[in-house]
Design an enzyme around this catalytic site. Structure first.
Site, PDB file in Angstrom:
ATOM      1  N   CYS A 132       0.921  -1.153   0.103  1.00  0.00           N
ATOM      2  CA  CYS A 132       0.075  -0.018   0.056  1.00  0.00           C
ATOM      3  C   CYS A 132       0.783   1.275   0.076  1.00  0.00           C
ATOM      4  O   CYS A 132       0.659   2.285  -0.772  1.00  0.00           O
ATOM      5  CB  CYS A 132      -0.832   0.081   1.249  1.00  0.00           C
ATOM      6  SG  CYS A 132      -0.124  -0.611   2.787  1.00  0.00           S
ATOM      7  N   HIS A 252      -2.775   6.163   4.988  1.00  0.00           N
ATOM      8  CA  HIS A 252      -1.382   6.379   4.933  1.00  0.00           C
ATOM      9  C   HIS A 252      -0.791   7.686   4.437  1.00  0.00           C
ATOM     10  O   HIS A 252      -1.429   8.100   3.530  1.00  0.00           O
ATOM     11  CB  HIS A 252      -0.453   5.360   4.329  1.00  0.00           C
ATOM     12  CG  HIS A 252      -0.920   4.131   4.787  1.00  0.00           C
ATOM     13  ND1 HIS A 252      -1.447   3.628   5.770  1.00  0.00           N
ATOM     14  CD2 HIS A 252      -0.308   2.796   4.208  1.00  0.00           C
ATOM     15  CE1 HIS A 252      -1.482   2.119   6.251  1.00  0.00           C
ATOM     16  NE2 HIS A 252      -0.882   1.716   5.152  1.00  0.00           N
TER      17      HIS A 252
END
Length: 349
Positions: A132, A252
């Site tokens: 990711c 994130h």
């Protein structure tokens, strides 16, 4: 069940955080599906999931589950992928795997469609979805690499707990409540469930994601380093990463320092480039305090970029801030996007 009607699609790991997002993303994208098969471990088999208003019963994933499947999206852990993806590929399915099992395999393309879609032509039945934190970074860096060259990247990440699964989100919520109410608690999940020690994540930052290697870097950091080089076809690129878990549920963030090959470029040129880049949304106006934040990116497919500025000491150096929903672009959406690319390129029989 002809081609016009769509494809037979399987989702492996249908009950997990990413599996759920995959199903939701297939629905949101109105993906051309003739039949959707949902697979999981034996203990989750029998549960039902709603897709487009229809109840679908989850079945136990076995090699024979993939008979007649055109595209299989895997997100059930590396050991499941290692066991079942080759079986699925043998039966004619194209597997898009969201674990780290095949990412560094030289025979498996590692793909972010905005960056290296053409690598899909080289697939042998299995395609790997990158980590990711790597995905969002390369989406932001690729337009820069194409125009100005790229020779160095240093990244520090601020990663959400959902990267460690639903149990980690739960742990963050429970610890936060306990601390606010002055109660005791015992960390059990983070930083790494299978490691020796566990630490508080609420009101804290943990500079460890995945286990440490002998070189002092963690596996997560090495994933970012190795995957970036592979996706961009730049084995000589200098990359370093420090990955940190922070008390955010989803989304994130990354502080990225990068050096380009060309001198005399200024930050406004990089901004203009990224404003029109595929999959990127530029949010960059310091005078109005406009910059990306994880709270604003949840549920969105894009990669958000801001705080773009020239380094003060190196004329080829720049800084930027990159934010994305780690369960979507970082996982489910990138997987579905790969499947869409396979169809677009005529690679699915």
């Amino acid at each position: 069940m002809g081609q016009a009607k769509g494809f037979n699609v399987a989702v492996v790991g249908a009950t997990g955080a990413v599996g759920q997002q995959m199903i939701q993303t297939l629905e949101n994208r109105n993906f051309p599906i003739a039949k959707l098969t949902l697979l999981s471990s034996a203990r989750s088999a029998g549960k039902t999931v709603t897709y487009k208003g229809e109840e679908i019963t989850i079945q136990e994933a076995k090699p024979e589950s993939f008979e007649g499947i055109d595209i299989a999206l895997f997100s059930a852990g590396g050991s499941v992928s290692l066991e079942l993806a080759p079986e699925a590929a043998k039966r004619g399915a194209i597997c898009v795997d969201n674990t780290s099992a095949f990412r560094m395999d030289p025979n498996v393309p590692l793909v972010v469609p905005e960056v290296n879609e053409a690598d899909l032509h080289q697939h042998n039945g299995i395609i790997a979805n990158p980590n990711c934190s790597t995905i969002q970074m390369v989406v932001a860096l690729e337009p820069v690499r194409q125009k100005y060259g790229l020779n160095k990247v240093i990244v520090s990440t601020y990663q959400a707990v959902s990267g460690s699964g639903a149990v980690a989100i739960e742990e963050l919520a429970e610890q936060t409540k306990a601390i606010v109410n002055g109660e005791n608690f015992e960390p059990k999940i983070l930083p790494v469930k299978s490691d020796k020690k566990h630490y508080q994540i609420a009101f804290n930052a943990i500079p460890q994601i995945d286990k440490f290697q002998d070189n002092g870097f963690t596996y997560e950091e090495m994933k970012m380093i190795n995957e970036t080089k592979k996706i961009m076809h730049l084995p000589e690129l200098s990359v370093a990463a420090t990955c940190v878990r922070i008390p955010v549920a989803t989304g994130h963030s990354e502080s990225v320092y990068f050096e380009i090959d060309q001198p005399g470029v200024n930050a406004s040129e990089i901004k203009a480039l990224l404003e029109n880049a595929p999959g990127v949304v530029l949010q960059d106006d310091p005078s109005e305090q406009v910059y990306p934040m994880p709270a604003d990116c949840v549920g969105k497919n894009d990669v958000f970029v801001g705080r773009i500025r020239n380094d003060l000491d190196n004329e080829k150096g720049f800084h930027m801030w990159v934010v994305s929903d780690n369960l979507l672009k970082g996982a489910a959406w990138n997987s579905v996007q790969i499947a869409e690319s396979l169809i677009k390129l005529g690679l699915v029989k």
